[in-house]
Design a protein around this motif. Sequence first.
Motif, PDB file in Angstrom:
ATOM      1  N   GLY A  71      -4.630  -4.203  -6.328  1.00 28.86           N
ATOM      2  CA  GLY A  71      -5.855  -3.204  -6.323  1.00 28.86           C
ATOM      3  C   GLY A  71      -5.548  -2.093  -5.767  1.00 28.86           C
ATOM      4  O   GLY A  71      -5.680  -0.688  -6.005  1.00 28.86           O
ATOM      5  N   LYS A  72      -5.172  -2.122  -4.498  1.00 29.22           N
ATOM      6  CA  LYS A  72      -4.816  -0.961  -3.526  1.00 29.22           C
ATOM      7  C   LYS A  72      -3.448  -0.283  -3.954  1.00 29.22           C
ATOM      8  O   LYS A  72      -3.383   1.072  -3.948  1.00 29.22           O
ATOM      9  CB  LYS A  72      -4.908  -1.400  -2.040  1.00 29.22           C
ATOM     10  CG  LYS A  72      -6.096  -1.649  -1.537  1.00 29.22           C
ATOM     11  CD  LYS A  72      -6.940  -0.494  -1.492  1.00 29.22           C
ATOM     12  CE  LYS A  72      -8.188  -0.552  -0.632  1.00 29.22           C
ATOM     13  NZ  LYS A  72      -8.984   0.927  -0.376  1.00 29.22           N
ATOM     14  N   GLN A  73      -2.583  -1.167  -4.214  1.00 30.72           N
ATOM     15  CA  GLN A  73      -1.081  -0.715  -4.548  1.00 30.72           C
ATOM     16  C   GLN A  73      -1.240   0.168  -5.936  1.00 30.72           C
ATOM     17  O   GLN A  73      -0.761   1.451  -5.837  1.00 30.72           O
ATOM     18  CB  GLN A  73      -0.312  -1.803  -4.852  1.00 30.72           C
ATOM     19  CG  GLN A  73       1.282  -1.274  -5.299  1.00 30.72           C
ATOM     20  CD  GLN A  73       1.998  -0.487  -4.052  1.00 30.72           C
ATOM     21  OE1 GLN A  73       2.015  -0.823  -2.854  1.00 30.72           O
ATOM     22  NE2 GLN A  73       2.339   0.697  -4.407  1.00 30.72           N
ATOM     23  N   ILE A  74      -2.031  -0.325  -6.788  1.00 27.15           N
ATOM     24  CA  ILE A  74      -1.853   0.592  -8.098  1.00 27.15           C
ATOM     25  C   ILE A  74      -2.905   1.817  -7.992  1.00 27.15           C
ATOM     26  O   ILE A  74      -2.499   2.754  -8.559  1.00 27.15           O
ATOM     27  CB  ILE A  74      -2.347  -0.295  -9.067  1.00 27.15           C
ATOM     28  CG1 ILE A  74      -1.436  -1.409  -9.656  1.00 27.15           C
ATOM     29  CG2 ILE A  74      -2.583   0.353 -10.583  1.00 27.15           C
ATOM     30  CD1 ILE A  74      -1.797  -2.646 -10.485  1.00 27.15           C
ATOM     31  N   GLY A  75      -3.834   1.542  -7.440  1.00 24.36           N
ATOM     32  CA  GLY A  75      -4.906   2.609  -7.286  1.00 24.36           C
ATOM     33  C   GLY A  75      -4.457   3.802  -6.541  1.00 24.36           C
ATOM     34  O   GLY A  75      -4.560   4.750  -6.802  1.00 24.36           O
ATOM     35  N   GLY A  76      -3.791   3.395  -5.230  1.00 26.80           N
ATOM     36  CA  GLY A  76      -3.203   4.501  -4.478  1.00 26.80           C
ATOM     37  C   GLY A  76      -2.051   5.166  -5.210  1.00 26.80           C
ATOM     38  O   GLY A  76      -1.817   6.325  -5.375  1.00 26.80           O
ATOM     39  N   ALA A  77      -1.147   4.425  -5.831  1.00 25.71           N
ATOM     40  CA  ALA A  77       0.104   4.889  -6.561  1.00 25.71           C
ATOM     41  C   ALA A  77      -0.394   5.848  -7.840  1.00 25.71           C
ATOM     42  O   ALA A  77       0.100   7.068  -7.738  1.00 25.71           O
ATOM     43  CB  ALA A  77       0.900   3.557  -7.058  1.00 25.71           C
ATOM     44  N   ILE A  83       4.735   4.455  -1.881  1.00 25.22           N
ATOM     45  CA  ILE A  83       4.570   4.388  -0.542  1.00 25.22           C
ATOM     46  C   ILE A  83       3.123   4.674  -0.068  1.00 25.22           C
ATOM     47  O   ILE A  83       2.353   3.948   0.794  1.00 25.22           O
ATOM     48  CB  ILE A  83       5.200   5.648  -0.011  1.00 25.22           C
ATOM     49  CG1 ILE A  83       6.797   5.046   0.164  1.00 25.22           C
ATOM     50  CG2 ILE A  83       5.058   5.716   1.678  1.00 25.22           C
ATOM     51  CD1 ILE A  83       7.853   6.389   0.423  1.00 25.22           C
ATOM     52  N   VAL A  84       2.375   5.632  -0.870  1.00 28.12           N
ATOM     53  CA  VAL A  84       0.915   5.689  -0.444  1.00 28.12           C
ATOM     54  C   VAL A  84       0.153   4.422  -0.943  1.00 28.12           C
ATOM     55  O   VAL A  84      -0.609   4.132  -0.108  1.00 28.12           O
ATOM     56  CB  VAL A  84       0.407   6.972  -1.278  1.00 28.12           C
ATOM     57  CG1 VAL A  84      -1.086   7.008  -1.264  1.00 28.12           C
ATOM     58  CG2 VAL A  84       1.100   8.099  -0.843  1.00 28.12           C
ATOM     59  N   GLY A  85       0.483   3.916  -1.906  1.00 28.94           N
ATOM     60  CA  GLY A  85      -0.120   2.651  -2.370  1.00 28.94           C
ATOM     61  C   GLY A  85       0.209   1.673  -1.454  1.00 28.94           C
ATOM     62  O   GLY A  85      -0.920   0.722  -1.073  1.00 28.94           O
ATOM     63  N   ALA A  86       1.162   1.445  -0.899  1.00 34.57           N
ATOM     64  CA  ALA A  86       1.547   0.304   0.102  1.00 34.57           C
ATOM     65  C   ALA A  86       0.917   0.551   1.377  1.00 34.57           C
ATOM     66  O   ALA A  86       0.396  -0.167   2.146  1.00 34.57           O
ATOM     67  CB  ALA A  86       3.120   0.139   0.303  1.00 34.57           C
ATOM     68  N   PRO A 121       2.811  -4.381   5.838  1.00 30.53           N
ATOM     69  CA  PRO A 121       3.905  -3.824   6.353  1.00 30.53           C
ATOM     70  C   PRO A 121       5.349  -3.852   5.628  1.00 30.53           C
ATOM     71  O   PRO A 121       6.039  -2.893   5.770  1.00 30.53           O
ATOM     72  CB  PRO A 121       4.034  -4.408   7.833  1.00 30.53           C
ATOM     73  CG  PRO A 121       2.772  -4.935   8.049  1.00 30.53           C
ATOM     74  CD  PRO A 121       2.396  -5.410   6.625  1.00 30.53           C
ATOM     75  N   SER A 122       5.650  -5.198   5.182  1.00 35.84           N
ATOM     76  CA  SER A 122       6.946  -5.472   4.536  1.00 35.84           C
ATOM     77  C   SER A 122       6.945  -4.520   3.425  1.00 35.84           C
ATOM     78  O   SER A 122       8.131  -3.772   2.973  1.00 35.84           O
ATOM     79  CB  SER A 122       7.345  -6.817   4.215  1.00 35.84           C
ATOM     80  OG  SER A 122       7.528  -7.345   5.528  1.00 35.84           O
ATOM     81  N   MET A 123       5.807  -4.342   2.546  1.00 38.19           N
ATOM     82  CA  MET A 123       5.857  -3.724   1.376  1.00 38.19           C
ATOM     83  C   MET A 123       6.247  -2.125   1.609  1.00 38.19           C
ATOM     84  O   MET A 123       6.930  -1.569   1.016  1.00 38.19           O
ATOM     85  CB  MET A 123       4.636  -3.715   0.523  1.00 38.19           C
ATOM     86  CG  MET A 123       4.312  -5.232   0.159  1.00 38.19           C
ATOM     87  SD  MET A 123       2.341  -5.284  -0.668  1.00 38.19           S
ATOM     88  CE  MET A 123       2.555  -3.843  -1.827  1.00 38.19           C
ATOM     89  N   LEU A 124       5.421  -1.606   2.586  1.00 35.43           N
ATOM     90  CA  LEU A 124       5.591  -0.132   3.229  1.00 35.43           C
ATOM     91  C   LEU A 124       6.876   0.145   3.413  1.00 35.43           C
ATOM     92  O   LEU A 124       7.575   1.167   3.059  1.00 35.43           O
ATOM     93  CB  LEU A 124       4.569   0.015   3.990  1.00 35.43           C
ATOM     94  CG  LEU A 124       4.506   1.400   4.712  1.00 35.43           C
ATOM     95  CD1 LEU A 124       4.235   2.565   3.268  1.00 35.43           C
ATOM     96  CD2 LEU A 124       3.210   1.704   5.652  1.00 35.43           C
ATOM     97  N   LYS A 125       7.703  -0.767   4.348  1.00 36.68           N
ATOM     98  CA  LYS A 125       9.049  -0.408   4.728  1.00 36.68           C
ATOM     99  C   LYS A 125       9.966  -0.388   3.525  1.00 36.68           C
ATOM    100  O   LYS A 125      10.793   0.379   3.745  1.00 36.68           O
ATOM    101  CB  LYS A 125       9.298  -1.455   5.859  1.00 36.68           C
ATOM    102  CG  LYS A 125      10.438  -1.132   6.504  1.00 36.68           C
ATOM    103  CD  LYS A 125      10.996  -2.084   7.526  1.00 36.68           C
ATOM    104  CE  LYS A 125      12.200  -1.691   8.208  1.00 36.68           C
ATOM    105  NZ  LYS A 125      12.435  -2.625   9.468  1.00 36.68           N
ATOM    106  N   THR A 126       9.931  -1.410   2.701  1.00 38.38           N
ATOM    107  CA  THR A 126      10.555  -1.524   1.433  1.00 38.38           C
ATOM    108  C   THR A 126      10.648  -0.326   0.826  1.00 38.38           C
ATOM    109  O   THR A 126      11.549   0.566   0.450  1.00 38.38           O
ATOM    110  CB  THR A 126      10.271  -2.677   0.673  1.00 38.38           C
ATOM    111  OG1 THR A 126      10.342  -3.741   1.266  1.00 38.38           O
ATOM    112  CG2 THR A 126      11.254  -2.723  -0.495  1.00 38.38           C
ATOM    113  N   PHE A 127       9.433   0.460   0.218  1.00 36.03           N
ATOM    114  CA  PHE A 127       9.521   1.579  -0.316  1.00 36.03           C
ATOM    115  C   PHE A 127       9.807   2.875   0.330  1.00 36.03           C
ATOM    116  O   PHE A 127      10.397   3.674  -0.362  1.00 36.03           O
ATOM    117  CB  PHE A 127       7.843   1.766  -0.693  1.00 36.03           C
ATOM    118  CG  PHE A 127       7.517   1.011  -1.857  1.00 36.03           C
ATOM    119  CD1 PHE A 127       8.018   1.150  -3.239  1.00 36.03           C
ATOM    120  CD2 PHE A 127       6.462   0.127  -1.744  1.00 36.03           C
ATOM    121  CE1 PHE A 127       7.697   0.202  -4.013  1.00 36.03           C
ATOM    122  CE2 PHE A 127       5.847  -0.874  -2.620  1.00 36.03           C
ATOM    123  CZ  PHE A 127       6.185  -0.577  -3.890  1.00 36.03           C
TER     124      PHE A 127
END
Length: 398
Positions: A305-311, A326-329, A371-377
């Motif tokens: 929800g946050k990832q898609i909405g933010g992206a 990156i914004v979504g993560a 954190p891992s999602m954000l770092k990956t992007f």
Amino acid sequence: MNYLLQLVLILLLTKLGAHIAATFNLPSVIGELLVGILAGPAVFHILTYSTFIQYFAEIGVIILMFIAGLEGDLKLLFRYWKPALTVATLGVIFPTASAVLLCVGMFDFSLTTSIFLGLILSATSVSITVQVLKEMDYLNTREGAIILGAAVADDIICVVLLGISTSLFGTASAHNQSLVAMVLPKVLFFVVVIALAKWFVPLFLRGFNKVNASENITTAAMVLCFGFSFLAVKLGMSDVLGAYIAGLAISETRFKAQLVAKVEPIGYAVFIPAFFVSIGLEITFKGMQNDLVFIGLLLVLAILGKQIGGAIGGKLFGLTWNEANIVGAGMVSRGEMALVVANVAVSAGLIDHNHYTAMIVVTVMATLIAPSMLKTFIQHGKRAVSHISLNKTSEAKS
């Protein structure tokens, strides 16, 4: 356990955890969060969530967000307020709507309970996101500014929706506090802190600079940090928001560089590790087997929800898909605001304690994964930029 021994263990184990995480190319905060889970009631039961740890953790997250404000760029935040507001709005709509559909459609919850479970999922906390952005040298970028601006807007949206929901659906005690009574102090908070940030903060620092005492400016900065945090709490906002605004105000003065060098050791040596450990200490696996499917599905919705909405919000304002991701993560992490919404919902009789426990688990798990999602992007984006630069260099040579 003696509080001094608790502190010794927290400091030793968090640094070891951060080192191990870095060895596996993970954000150091992951190692510190896992220390809380492993040392806490969930696994080895070496540490428990005590009043001492609670206070240290609260100071830790306040200082963390104060540092983020100190290192921030106010002009950058103002420049990207429109995408930040869009990201925040979509980041509330997507997880809330999907949670309501899931709870009503699959688990036969009442609409009222489903709305509050959705609101809990909609609340973002960027305290841990800030740590990753700092580690990756990504705090003062367009994406970093959008994330931080969206987090502030997210808090406001959640407070307004919480006020409306408790007024409409809450128990008699919740009805006694009108929507106006809940929202007005929040508006007053922003009016007061903007005035203080513009006129009082520079004057206070210049005045304190004349005081003949050791670390006078550092002390002045901490007074402003905790003073703004106290004001935020008294007016119904998150203490970390007050600390962040105090840091931003100081970042516009000539004392910025001096204070960053002074405040970071105070936070990262003692208080901030206690905050990261405290999140893990709240995890317990007792009785979870009965709600695994429910927790698992809500966790997926909390992340997507946050990832898609933010992206989508980022993409609408011209970001590339990787920048938008990156914004979504950056909006996936949950924390204090989600816990505030959950506590209000329990107090108002809108969710029961079983659901409350499930939401705490979802909140902590999302915070662990983010954190891992954000770092990956971010790494993917940096590799892409590096690849483009190499290609341009090769073409120029040929």
